[in-house]
Design an enzyme around this catalytic site. Structure first.
Site, mmCIF file in Angstrom:
data_model
loop_
_atom_site.group_PDB
_atom_site.id
_atom_site.type_symbol
_atom_site.label_atom_id
_atom_site.label_comp_id
_atom_site.label_asym_id
_atom_site.label_seq_id
_atom_site.Cartn_x
_atom_site.Cartn_y
_atom_site.Cartn_z
ATOM 1 N NE ARG A 99 -50.207 -24.537 -25.924
ATOM 2 C CZ ARG A 99 -50.562 -23.370 -25.576
ATOM 3 N NH1 ARG A 99 -50.321 -22.682 -24.327
ATOM 4 N NH2 ARG A 99 -51.452 -22.747 -26.480
ATOM 5 C CB THR A 397 -48.004 -15.873 -20.517
ATOM 6 O OG1 THR A 397 -49.139 -15.926 -21.185
ATOM 7 C CG2 THR A 397 -47.132 -16.788 -20.550
ATOM 8 C CD GLU A 417 -54.691 -18.769 -23.096
ATOM 9 O OE1 GLU A 417 -55.431 -18.382 -24.325
ATOM 10 O OE2 GLU A 417 -53.305 -18.999 -23.227
ATOM 11 C CD GLU A 436 -52.637 -22.293 -22.678
ATOM 12 O OE1 GLU A 436 -52.633 -21.364 -23.407
ATOM 13 O OE2 GLU A 436 -52.437 -22.437 -21.491
#
Length: 582
Positions: A99, A397, A417, A436
């Site tokens: 992430r 996504t 995103e 993001e």
């Protein structure tokens, strides 16, 4: 032939065997490895790697890299994601969290101006929305720990597609149109994806030499080529001084070379629950997907759904989702910053208590978070529910899934995103940067406010399901917060209603996330199914939109596998197996 020459010959051989423009098949059964993605070229890339002796991890990265070319508005090396891996030899599930992270200069007031939240839409298309990308580092960790091939080998198919180009489809043009205003803000983006300021025509060929260049650098130098050197400097420049079109001003960000050099992926244990004899493995924090799905399944396990009328069963599924979302919104965030009560939320005893708040007869009102702490068995967790103003969840996504002949399985969701991410293409390298940072809550107090180095909470939910200790199926989807409801509905369709996976995926989708209105897809309102739910008090959101684009693999009792992608959504998906059952 030298080792280097063999690797080059290998790479070239893969490029040559990937056909472009073939008709997609959303369901395929057979033996050997299998793959399901939303891109024919990406699925072909995975099969090419499997045919060369690569394993599921190698093939998943090859497919992902190709998706970065053919589905650049949804994913790519400018973003991050969550990869879940079942290792057949060890009989265990592991996850790779890559992430994006907040730059070191970030504070909780990042999105506050004059005591008020920054304008959300303006923030989306800006340097300030860009988190430190994690995808390349995640691929490196997965390859070096669990793969069998090099970056040079697995990136070769994507380099071929980026160099030769691919035909613009109706779906790609639709995504271009959806991102058009954002892309027009940046000269590098409009030069690559638009022509005279408008989306490329259907049937035209889009080549991306910049992305081919980036992939070649990574293939030659590994992940350092991305996090140090020319690519890293280009990212820092693009974030700090966005390449805006004439007369355009957007807010700059502050990613530094140190932020990139210091980025780390995380190897995490999955979360787990059981459901009607299955073992359901989900993504842990900072993704909320696995926890929310696990809690919802625990709530539903107390009801015999298959004995109920379809509308009643769907109603209970949405009410379980409503309660799970209330808890998700109150408690969950990056585990390195927040000690969230995960064990309590996934406790069967907590589900039994929370289940009493489900009204079996009527759609409920918006609910408050429950109290999982008595079920946590951890007195060091002090937090209690806090109200949160919910921001719009972006829904763009991609998810892919791959298995190999040895039984290894990958379920992988990654993203930049919203459609087109920040809208900023890194000049010279052809990939879009994420936005993001908008997944943080803009104001607090709340567990998910921005902080230096923190990973924003996600809804991504790659899921691997075992039965009797062996893989039964895997499923995942894009869709922002609707990822959670899409995966939940698909599991219920398949396990409770006994639908074959293709029927489970293609069934109408609804999404209830603790709101007054429920999301439904175009064409659902007015149907018999909708009318039956309206009698239970359901109201539909005014603007219906397509929900998710799921991919799955089912491991059949006879040893065959069935790969399943969308039959109608997102332009129809692509499912392939190494050896067809026909």
């Amino acid at each position: 032939m030298t080792h280097a020459a063999r690797r080059l010959a290998f790479a070239c051989s893969i490029v040559l065997i990937i056909p472009l423009g073939q008709a997609r098949t959303p369901v395929a059964s057979g033996t050997g490895g299998a793959v399901a993605t939303i891109s024919e070229q990406a699925s072909q890339s995975a099969i090419a790697i499997l045919d060369k002796g690569g394993n599921a991890i190698d093939a998943a990265i090859a497919a992902a890299a190709t998706l970065g070319v053919t589905d650049p508005y949804s994913c790519g090396i400018g973003g991050g994601g969550f990869m879940m891996i079942y290792l057949a030899k060890d009989k265990r599930v592991i996850t790779v969290d890559h992430r994006e992270t907040a730059p070191a200069s970030v504070t909780p007031t990042l999105f506050q101006e004059n005591g008020k939240d920054s304008d959300f839409d303006a923030t989306l298309a800006s340097g300030a929305s860009v988190g430190v990308p994690g995808t390349v580092r995640g691929w490196h960790e997965a390859l070096s720990r669990y793969g069998t091939m090099s970056f040079r080998q697995v990136l070769a198919p994507a380099i071929g597609v980026a160099t030769k180009g691919f035909e613009v489809s109706e779906n790609f043009q639709r995504m271009s149109a959806g991102s058009q205003k954002k892309l027009q803000l940046f000269s590098s983006s409009s030069a690559l994806f638009l022509k005279n300021g408008k989306p490329l025509a259907v049937g035209s060929v889009l080549k991306n030499p910049g992305m081919a260049r980036a992939y070649r650098d990574i293939a030659a130098q590994g992940q350092k080529a991305f996090y140090q050197g020319p690519i890293a400097r280009a990212i820092v420049e693009a974030v700090g001084k966005p390449p805006v079109a004439a007369g355009v001003r957007v807010r700059a960000g502050a990613i530094t070379l140190a932020d990139l050099a210091n980025y780390e992926a995380r190897i995490r244990q999955p979360v787990k629950t059981t459901y009607r004899g299955y073992e359901v493995y989900g993504m842990p924090l900072p993704s909320s997907g696995g926890i929310a799905i696990g809690e919802a399944l625990n709530l539903l396990e107390g009801h015999n759904l298959k004995s109920l009328p379809r509308a009643s069963a769907e109603h209970l599924t949405m009410e379980a989702s409503r309660l799970a979302f209330a808890d998700r919104n109150a408690y969950l965030a990056d585990p390195e910053y927040v000690d969230a009560p995960v064990a309590g939320l996934l406790s069967k005893d907590y589900a039994a208590r929370r289940r009493t708040q489900m009204n079996a007869e009527r759609a409920g009102p918006k609910v408050l978070a429950g109290d999982p702490y008595p079920f946590q068995n951890d007195p060091s967790v002090p937090q209690r529910p806090q109200a949160a103003r919910l921001l719009a969840d972006n829904a763009h996504t991609t998810h892919l899934t791959v298995s190999d002949k040895d039984g290894n399985v990958v379920a992988y969701t990654f993203t930049i995103e919203s459609w087109g991410g920040s809208g900023i293409v890194v000049p010279g390298y052809g990939f879009l940067l994420n936005n993001e940072m908008t997944d943080f809550d803009f104001s607090g107090p709340h567990p998910n406010v921005p902080e230096a180095g923190k990973r924003p909470r996600s809804s991504m939910a790659p899921t691997i399901v075992l039965k009797g200790g062996k893989p039964a199926f895997t499923v995942g989807s894009p869709g922002g917060a609707t990822i959670i409801t899409t995966v939940l509905q698909t599991i219920v369709n398949h396990v409770d209603f006994g639908m074959p996976m293709d029927k489970a995926i293609n069934a109408p989708r609804l999404s209830q996330r603790n709101d007054a209105a429920t999301d439904a897809e175009p064409g659902f309102a007015g149907s018999a199914q909708a009318l039956a739910l309206e009698k239970l008090g359901y109201k539909w959101r005014a603007k219906p939109e397509e929900i998710g684009a799921a991919n799955a693999i089912v491991f059949n009792a006879d040893g065959t596998v069935t790969a399943v992608s969308e039959g109608k959504r997102h332009g129809v998906g692509s499912a392939l197996v190494q050896k067809s059952a026909n």
